[in-house]
Enzyme design. Structure first.
Site, PDB file in Angstrom:
ATOM      1  N   HIS A 129      11.155  -2.195  -0.926  1.00 50.25           N
ATOM      2  CA  HIS A 129      11.883  -0.927  -1.067  1.00 50.25           C
ATOM      3  C   HIS A 129      13.024  -0.783  -0.076  1.00 50.25           C
ATOM      4  CE1 HIS A 129       8.123   0.954  -3.198  1.00 50.25           C
ATOM      5  NE2 HIS A 129       8.817   0.141  -3.975  1.00 50.25           N
ATOM      6  N   GLN A 171       5.960  -2.354   1.022  1.00 55.30           N
ATOM      7  CA  GLN A 171       6.738  -1.262   0.413  1.00 55.30           C
ATOM      8  C   GLN A 171       7.412  -0.452   1.508  1.00 55.30           C
ATOM      9  OE1 GLN A 171       4.419   0.916  -2.844  1.00 55.30           O
ATOM     10  NE2 GLN A 171       2.836  -0.355  -1.948  1.00 55.30           N
TER      11      GLN A 171
END
Ligand code: OAD
Length: 232
Positions: free
Chosen positions: A105, A87
């Site tokens: 992300h 992430q």
């Protein structure tokens, strides 16, 4: 070769000096998340969003991968096909040498065209600051970050990896941001799951929780997976 699929969050980079988001003193305590990391915030005040990511890039330039990043890379030489699903928007897994890194992300050191999201550009180390006026290759650019309220295009390929895992590991994430937090649900029954975090979130029974920092926890996991002491 056995597949080790590792889902990492901000906690793995904490010992490299990069702030997490939700710990005490974390980024979201000092910056309103919906102003600097949401689609609406970006539309409202793109200058602020560019400035926020410029600061993150500066902090990242000063940081180095830590032993947890390095030990994940080292497992590639110990008979494991290691897939990192992160992430994190930093590049510390890559700098530690990991060869298969998927960013859920986005990536801090990249920007993309505002009029064509397939056009992604790596920023040069001497030109890391961007503003809404920055033009690259004839395009205005925005941070290559998945803002809140935006789709997570890498989630589907990530679920396919989770389904193939022979061992699944979670490191340093509060497991509150979806869909990333849902990856665990795709792991097949019976597959060993380890979760390294000094302050772990609630996880299903059967997950082996290693309550430790990323570097300590990775040393323990390295021993479990290889039977050897970690040298890093
Ligand atoms: P959080 O800040 O929510 O959680 C950090 C986790 O790291 C917590 O569980 C801490 O206990 C743990 N931690 C702290 N120090 C650690 C250490 N030394 N070693 C290991 N773990 C440690 O960060 P994430 O879960 O990664 O998204 O946050 C998920 C997403 O929320 C981020 O990718 C970001 C954020 O909003 C976007 O901006 C799109």
């Amino acid at each position: 070769m056995k597949k080790l699929v590792v889902s990492t969050g901000a906690g793995i980079s904490a010992e490299s000096g990069i702030s997490t988001f939700r710990d005490a003193g974390g980024l979201w305590e000092n910056y309103p998340v919906m102003d600097v990391a949401s689609h609406d915030g970006y539309v409202r005040n793109p200058e602020l969003v560019h400035r926020f990511y410029n600061e993150r890039r500066k902090a990242l330039l000063k940081a180095q991968p830590n032993a947890a990043h390095r030990l994940l890379h080292a497992l590639e030489s110990e008979g494991w096909e290691v897939y990192v699903i992160t992430q994190n928007v930093d590049d510390l897994h890559e700098r530690a040498g990991s060869s298969r890194v998927m960013h859920l992300h986005g990536e801090l050191m990249k920007v993309r065209a505002t009029d064509d999201e397939t056009k992604v550009y790596e920023l040069r180390p001497d030109a890391l600051e961007t503003t809404p006026a920055t033009i690259i290759d004839g395009h205005h650019v925005r941070p290559h970050i998945v803002f809140f309220q935006e789709a997570v295009p890498m989630f589907e390929p990530a679920t396919a990896l989770a389904e193939e895992a022979d061992v699944f590991v979670i490191i340093g994430t509060s497991l509150v941001v979806y869909p990333a937090a849902a990856l665990l649900q795709y792991v097949r029954r019976g597959v060993p799951v380890y979760y390294i975090d000094p302050n772990p979130a609630q996880v299903p029974a059967g997950v082996h929780v290693i309550r430790a920092t990323a570097t300590e926890g990775m040393r323990e996991l390295f021993r479990i997976l290889t039977g050897k002491e970690a040298q890093k």
